[in-house]
Design an enzyme around this catalytic site. Sequence first.
Site, PDB file in Angstrom:
ATOM      1  N   ALA A  87     -34.882  34.764 -23.946  1.00 26.32           N
ATOM      2  CA  ALA A  87     -34.844  34.043 -22.681  1.00 26.32           C
ATOM      3  C   ALA A  87     -34.546  32.556 -22.823  1.00 26.32           C
ATOM      4  CB  ALA A  87     -36.184  34.227 -21.960  1.00 26.32           C
ATOM      5  N   HIS A 142     -38.479  27.233 -19.424  1.00 21.14           N
ATOM      6  CA  HIS A 142     -38.547  27.050 -20.874  1.00 21.14           C
ATOM      7  C   HIS A 142     -37.872  25.718 -21.219  1.00 21.14           C
ATOM      8  CE1 HIS A 142     -39.685  31.267 -21.084  1.00 21.14           C
ATOM      9  NE2 HIS A 142     -38.627  31.549 -20.355  1.00 21.14           N
TER      10      HIS A 142
END
Length: 257
Positions: free
Chosen positions: A114, A210
């Site tokens: 991801a 993130h």
Amino acid sequence: MSIALIGTGAIASYVRAQLNSAGLPIAAIVVRPGKKSDGPTPHVSTVADLPRGIELLIDCAGHEALRTHGVEALRAGIDVVTVSIGALADAKLEAELGDAAQEGGSVLHLSSGAIGALDALRAGRAGTLDKVTYTGRKPPKGWMGSPAEDKLDLANLSEAATHFSGSAREASLAYPKNANVAAAVALSSLGFDNTDVELIADPFATSNIHEVTATGDFGALTFAISGNSLPDNPRSSALAAMSVVAKILEDRKPIRF
């Protein structure tokens, strides 16, 4: 290429559909013992039961699946692609996987999952990397079922709160379902013990965010991504599933990155 798949969850289903569309149908699916097949694709419970000629095994089922089936497949000469990168924080398992790959003449491919910017981190590592930090920020519900529940009142947070700060190894071992990105960053840069990780529950976050920062001889890097989930499972990253498909298709090209 003859491909087998571990798992039947949201990521596995996405990968299977996309590979089928690309002309790479799944020849067999590895599932837990006793789980019945819901279609023409054979279901097996061990690598030993896979049809002859399988060249690639895709792990989309988590750390325990890689532990259970990865070593056996690599030793049998079957390449493995995995998104369960955090499992390698277990130094014993990492060594077993490496030994099995050497014994079988196979390769364990780590899907980027991801996150992005891993290519830049690996390039920067050719010089000197001074510091690398990964920060994972999710809505409180994204941390349900993790150790964050023991540290924060996730249902009643009124502001962002950090529930973990430490090394990537500590994060990967403590959060096996939530820290594969931290592991990917670590393995692309300073390693499990020297990559810093901070995990945050944020009631104002609307997606999983993130962030990676790094400094070194190359200069400085800042990367952030706000990731969507797969429609079939809000806990599964769409980009993680896409990264598996991209890895397999890219490796088939005569000219590749």
